[in-house]
Design an enzyme around this catalytic site. Structure first.
Site: not given
Ligand SMILES: NC(=O)c1ccc[n+]([C@@H]2O[C@H](COP(=O)([O-])OP(=O)(O)OC[C@H]3O[C@@H](n4cnc5c(N)ncnc54)[C@H](OP(=O)(O)O)[C@@H]3O)[C@@H](O)[C@H]2O)c1
Length: 299
Positions: A17, A69, A110, A133, A137
């Site tokens: 995102l 995470y 969700d 997880y 959250k």
């Molecule tokens: N993906 C889904 O299907 C989904 C669904 C519902 C809600 N969400 C929520 O949407 C949001 C964005 O999700 P996403 O899929 O874009 O997540 P993502 O791709 O996993 O991105 C998270 C980012 O945070 C970084 N990060 C990890 N540890 C960190 C730390 N200690 N300090 C600073 N940054 C750190 C990660 O780096 P690394 O990659 O190096 O670890 C990554 O760049 C999250 O809140 C997630 O819970 C996601």
């Protein structure tokens, strides 16, 4: 451009995102600063130092937190790290935002629900996470609302985008490699293109900056419509084949979750009610099929 002379601090700018938001902010010419792992959200002093550095140049008016995470199954054996990001990291960011009187947009999921509902989940429905997880959250949401009263929490689901591992990328790869795949047909939800969520986040910021009163609190956003993963896979195949992303035929067959045992039981029904965000922002939400097409066309 927003009429707010401040800076947006985008945390987690290199994730799925976060990347989409970075590109959109850049394209819109809106001043922002992106940080990712180099500013560790679990370390308060690192966040404070980064904030002071940014605020020294321009006041930070908004913080968007996309860092989390997100490895749902891995979290079961890594609960401490998962909690340090999803609860404590979120709490830290909310405190920093509070100290500088910035508004915070925090992203949630969700997975705070157990998926046993028979109608779309509303923002004020009781949460009941079933794994580490979802639990962390949910606790992150509570901490954010406690530490900064100027917070918007947007829960989303089934996210896909151009950056990072996600269902659409996995399906395109498997459909190009295999002649048959099986996909679960007993979990229902709403696919969400990360670009559409990024666009809605930017819409929220612009509307607030231009003086619209949008109450702080929790909002739900996904693409419109709901389907199973099997339905989603069939449509990825149909559109992928038509648009050229899939080079050959592949049979897509349904199966049950029992055939793909995972550490964490996925919500059987994770449809989110989006009436609140639609009415607060005065927006129409793109249907999942249309957004999938846009995504595949851009690939
Ligand atoms: N993906 C889904 O299907 C989904 C669904 C519902 C809600 N969400 C929520 O949407 C949001 C964005 O999700 P996403 O899929 O874009 O997540 P993502 O791709 O996993 O991105 C998270 C980012 O945070 C970084 N990060 C990890 N540890 C960190 C730390 N200690 N300090 C600073 N940054 C750190 C990660 O780096 P690394 O990659 O190096 O670890 C990554 O760049 C999250 O809140 C997630 O819970 C996601």
């Amino acid at each position: 451009m927003t009429n707010n002379a401040g800076l947006i601090w985008l945390i987690g700018s290199k994730g799925m995102l976060g990347t989409e938001l970075s590109l959109l902010l850049e394209k819109s010419g809106i001043p922002f600063a992106g940080t990712d792992r180099e500013v560790d959200i679990t370390v308060m002093s690192a966040l404070t130092a980064a904030c002071e550095k940014l605020a020294g140049k321009q006041p930070v008016k908004w913080i968007i937190n996309c860092a989390a995470y997100t490895a749902v199954d891995k979290a079961e054996d890594d609960a401490e790290t998962c909690r340090s990001l999803n609860e404590h990291g979120a709490a830290n960011i909310a405190s920093v935002a509070n100290n500088i009187e910035a508004r915070l947009i925090h992203i949630s999921t969700d997975y705070v629900f157990d998926g046993t509902a028979s109608r779309p989940y509303r923002e004020d429905d009781a949460t009941a996470p079933t794994g580490v997880y979802g639990l962390t959250k949910r606790d992150g949401e509570i901490a954010v609302l406690k530490n900064n009263t100027r917070s918007y929490i947007i829960r989303t689901a089934w996210l896909y985008g151009k950056h990072g591992n996600n269902f659409v990328h996995t399906m395109l790869r498997l459909m190009n490699e295999r002649s048959e795949i099986k996909v679960v047909n007993d979990q229902r939800g709403s696919p969400t293109w990360a670009f559409d969520l990024a666009f809605v986040i930017l819409t929220l910021i612009k509307k607030v900056d231009y003086g619209k009163n949008i109450p702080f609190g929790i909002y739900h956003f996904t693409n419109d419509g709901n389907i199973t993963w099997f339905d989603f896979a069939k449509e990825i195949f149909r559109q992928g084949r038509k648009l050229g992303g899939i080079a050959k035929d592949c049979a897509v067959n349904p199966c049950t979750s029992a055939e793909y045992p995972a550490k964490v039981k996925r919500p059987a029904y994770s449809v989110l009610d989006k009436r609140k965000i639609k009415s607060a922002l005065g927006i129409k939400i793109p249907a999942w099929k249309k957004s999938l097409k846009e995504f595949l066309k851009k690939k």
